[in-house]
Design an enzyme around this catalytic site. Structure first.
Site, PDB file in Angstrom:
ATOM      1  N   THR A 270      -7.199 -50.698  18.919  1.00  0.00           N
ATOM      2  CA  THR A 270      -6.907 -50.566  20.562  1.00  0.00           C
ATOM      3  C   THR A 270      -6.341 -48.846  20.629  1.00  0.00           C
ATOM      4  O   THR A 270      -5.291 -48.552  19.933  1.00  0.00           O
ATOM      5  CB  THR A 270      -5.785 -51.495  20.836  1.00  0.00           C
TER       6      THR A 270
ATOM      7  N   LYS B 213      -8.904 -52.591  27.622  1.00  0.00           N
ATOM      8  CA  LYS B 213      -8.077 -53.496  26.749  1.00  0.00           C
ATOM      9  C   LYS B 213      -6.568 -52.969  26.912  1.00  0.00           C
ATOM     10  O   LYS B 213      -5.401 -53.983  26.939  1.00  0.00           O
ATOM     11  CB  LYS B 213      -8.507 -53.036  25.463  1.00  0.00           C
TER      12      LYS B 213
ATOM     13  N   LYS C 201       3.098 -49.849  21.526  1.00  0.00           N
ATOM     14  CA  LYS C 201       2.049 -48.867  21.430  1.00  0.00           C
ATOM     15  C   LYS C 201       0.940 -48.925  22.816  1.00  0.00           C
ATOM     16  O   LYS C 201       0.637 -47.843  23.316  1.00  0.00           O
ATOM     17  CB  LYS C 201       1.200 -48.632  20.327  1.00  0.00           C
TER      18      LYS C 201
END
Ligand code: NDP
Ligand SMILES: O=CC(=O)O
Length: 288
Positions: free
Chosen positions: A95, A170, A238
């Protein structure tokens, strides 16, 4: 079909084992090489460097922690770029932000290689059982070639067009997930502080319109302060950080996501980064 696999963290290990169980030959590499031993026990072979894995395999998959890690395995000495060439494909399942993915794509394709970004939705258990949701974008020919592996890895593989679209999708999914986990934690704290049994809140949620597998799966463990990592909290933070940057670029105001990011940052400052992301509950319980 022989597949290379770079990165044997929670997700990479689960996906590699699943590929091996389904008859794929897998050559693995991990920065901490000792983590390859368990995979060897499942039938994998080991490459000493990312370049060695790419040299051996037609298709190599990467599953790394974050943008610096994803860039490092491609660009550093003995990285993917050293051996990528026409006829070989690299699929990055990490990701990351669209800029990182685009940088990797440009480097791979400039050497004649093929690139697909394919971040996944779903955690450790869906990775073990091949039930991930794959959000791919990039070269359609590589997507088509990789379908036998993607069908083992996931229950659905989306193809979203140009590189960057998979990363964006995502980040948006995980921004929503982080906000949900934060508000769920606030609800549990509020139930407790206002004199209700939070276990009854779990039951009420489960029977109503906002029932979902995440509340059901994580709630009971959270009430016992058990945060065995399936999705590490540092990665959720993150993802919120990268989603907020995407919001900045597109001038989309996201106050809820910004507040959730603060809660996850607080949890990291409490030393909970390597715990499951549901440990944000601890930061919500102790906001000082
Ligand atoms: N866990 C989950 O539920 C999900 C995670 N994701 C995403 O998948 C990716 C991997 O997640 P997960 O497996 O949980 O993470 P882990 O933290 O368990 O594993 C991270 C992996 O990245 C490697 N790594 C970290 N830094 C570097 C570096 N500088 N150079 C080379 N390798 C590096 C680690 O190697 P080493 O062993 O040496 O530390 C390890 O193999 C992340 O982007 C995450 O956001 C997506 C969906 C679900
Ligand atoms: O990225 C995490 C997930 O559960 O999906």
């Amino acid at each position: 079909m022989e597949v290379g696999f770079l990165g044997l963290g929670i997700m990479g290990k689960a996906i590699s084992v699943n590929l091996l169980k389904n008859g794929f030959k897998v050559t693995v590499w991990n920065r901490t090489l000792s983590k390859c031993d368990e995979l060897v026990a499942h039938g994998a072979t080991v490459g000493e460097t990312p370049a060695e894995v790419v040299k051996k395999c037609k298709i190599t998959i990467g599953m790394l922690a974050d943008p610096p890690a994803a860039l490092s395995v491609v660009f550093d000495k003995s990285g993917v770029l050293e051996q990528i060439c026409p006829g070989k494909g690299y699929i990055d399942m990490s990701t990351v932000d669209p800029e990182t993915s685009t940088k990797i794509s440009q480097a791979i394709t400039s050497k004649g290689g093929h690139f697909l970004e394919a971040p996944v939705s779903g955690s450790k258990q869906p990775a073990e059982t091949g039930q991930l949701v794959i959000l791919s974008a990039g070269e359609k020919a590589l997507y088509d070639e990789a379908i036998p592996a993607l069908n083992v890895i996931g229950k659905k593989a989306f193809f979203l067009g140009q590189v960057g679209n998979g990363a964006k999708m995502k980040l948006i999914v995980n921004m929503i997930m982080g906000c949900m986990m934060n508000t769920f934690s606030e609800g549990l704290v509020l139930a407790e502080k206002s004199g209700l049994d939070p276990r009854t809140l779990l039951d009420a949620l489960e029977l109503g319109a906002i029932a979902n597998p995440m509340f059901k799966g994580k709630g009971p463990a959270m009430l016992q302060s058990t945060y065995t990592p399936a999705f590490p909290l540092k990665h959720q933070q993150k993802d919120l950080r990268l989603a907020l940057a995407l919001g900045d670029e597109n001038a989309v105001s996201m106050p809820i996501a910004a507040a959730a990011n603060e809660a996850f940052k607080k949890a990291r400052s409490l030393g909970l980064g390597d715990h499951d992301f549901s440990a944000v509950y601890e930061a919500v319980k102790n906001p000082k």
